[in-house]
Design an enzyme around this catalytic site. Structure first.
Site, PDB file in Angstrom:
ATOM      1  CG  ASP A 227      -7.401  -1.389  -1.279  1.00 42.70           C
ATOM      2  OD1 ASP A 227      -7.495  -0.728  -2.338  1.00 42.70           O
ATOM      3  OD2 ASP A 227      -7.419  -0.850  -0.153  1.00 42.70           O
TER       4      ASP A 227
ATOM      5  CB  CYS B  10      -4.646   0.952  -1.600  1.00 45.05           C
ATOM      6  SG  CYS B  10      -3.641   2.239  -0.851  1.00 45.05           S
TER       7      CYS B  10
ATOM      8  CB  THR C 269      -4.378   7.161  -0.346  1.00 42.19           C
ATOM      9  OG1 THR C 269      -3.904   6.080   0.478  1.00 42.19           O
ATOM     10  CG2 THR C 269      -5.666   7.721   0.228  1.00 42.19           C
TER      11      THR C 269
ATOM     12  N   GLY D  31      -1.396   3.423   2.207  1.00 38.65           N
ATOM     13  CA  GLY D  31      -1.358   2.235   3.064  1.00 38.65           C
ATOM     14  C   GLY D  31      -0.612   1.092   2.407  1.00 38.65           C
TER      15      GLY D  31
ATOM     16  CG  HIS E 137      17.858   9.852  -8.118  1.00 36.88           C
ATOM     17  ND1 HIS E 137      17.997  11.099  -7.557  1.00 36.88           N
ATOM     18  CD2 HIS E 137      18.116  10.007  -9.443  1.00 36.88           C
ATOM     19  CE1 HIS E 137      18.319  11.979  -8.497  1.00 36.88           C
ATOM     20  NE2 HIS E 137      18.395  11.336  -9.656  1.00 36.88           N
TER      21      HIS E 137
ATOM     22  NE  ARG F 224      24.541  11.806  -7.117  1.00 34.42           N
ATOM     23  CZ  ARG F 224      24.543  11.719  -8.445  1.00 34.42           C
ATOM     24  NH1 ARG F 224      25.481  11.035  -9.080  1.00 34.42           N
ATOM     25  NH2 ARG F 224      23.610  12.325  -9.165  1.00 34.42           N
ATOM     26  CG  HIS F 225      21.755   7.635  -7.120  1.00 35.10           C
ATOM     27  ND1 HIS F 225      21.241   8.573  -6.252  1.00 35.10           N
ATOM     28  CD2 HIS F 225      21.918   8.270  -8.312  1.00 35.10           C
ATOM     29  CE1 HIS F 225      21.095   9.726  -6.891  1.00 35.10           C
ATOM     30  NE2 HIS F 225      21.505   9.568  -8.142  1.00 35.10           N
TER      31      HIS F 225
HETATM   32  C1  RB5 Z   1      -9.698   1.485   1.839  1.00 34.97           C
HETATM   33  O1  RB5 Z   1     -10.929   2.093   2.078  1.00 34.97           O
HETATM   34  C2  RB5 Z   1      -8.575   2.518   1.943  1.00 34.97           C
HETATM   35  O2  RB5 Z   1      -8.327   2.787   3.290  1.00 34.97           O
HETATM   36  C3  RB5 Z   1      -7.339   2.025   1.259  1.00 34.97           C
HETATM   37  O3  RB5 Z   1      -7.635   1.758  -0.090  1.00 34.97           O
HETATM   38  C4  RB5 Z   1      -6.140   2.945   1.237  1.00 34.97           C
HETATM   39  O4  RB5 Z   1      -6.467   4.205   0.801  1.00 34.97           O
HETATM   40  C5  RB5 Z   1      -5.324   2.942   2.456  1.00 34.97           C
HETATM   41  O5  RB5 Z   1      -4.282   3.601   2.540  1.00 34.97           O
END
Ligand code: RB5
Length: 141
Positions: free
Chosen positions: A7, A63, A65, A68, A96, A131-132
């Protein structure tokens, strides 16, 4: 073939990772976005389906973080998407979990480390240990 998507929060890092893929003559398909504001689940779906349908061998999702987009990807049956911020996790999730998609946070992980994480992910084989295999089978609903 590597599927890659992001994104707007992951766009800059995606372009750094694409530079690495091209420098290493690795074939990839870029599913977008191109920096414009978008909804990350759409890109998770595009990359996730490309991997589980066999069009691509592995996927990379980014994205802001990585959270998401990894949550969204993991809703697709057959996707095992691992959010990684270090090389140890990238290696372990291949060995694993046989993870088929890696997720990264473009606002979290710098480009130098991110490229090493992706390199580790793409160059580590699944261990194949019984196991994996058993535990992965238990994940599927
Ligand atoms: C977009 O602003 C942000 O929410 C997205 O890139 C991400 O971090 C969501 O988990």
């Amino acid at each position: 073939m590597i599927a890659i998507g992001c994104d707007h929060g992951g766009y800059e890092l995606k372009m750094e990772i694409i530079k690495y893929l091209e420098a290493n003559q690795m074939k990839y398909k870029d599913f977008g976005c191109h920096g414009e504001p978008v909804d990350y689940p759409e890109y998770a779906k595009l990359v996730g389906h490309a991997v589980v349908d066999g069009e691509c061998d592995k996927g990379i999702l980014i994205c802001g973080t990585g959270i998401g987009i990894s949550i969204a990807a993991n809703k697709i049956k057959g996707v095992r998407c691992a959010l990684c911020g270090d090389c140890f996790s990238a290696q372990a999730t291949r060995e694993h979990n046989d993870a088929n998609i890696i997720a990264l946070g473009g606002r979290v992980t710098g480009p130098g480390l991110a490229v090493k994480i992706v390199d580790t992910f793409l160059n580590t084989e699944f261990s194949g240990d019984e196991r994996h295999v058993r535990r992965i089978a238990l994940i599927e609903p």
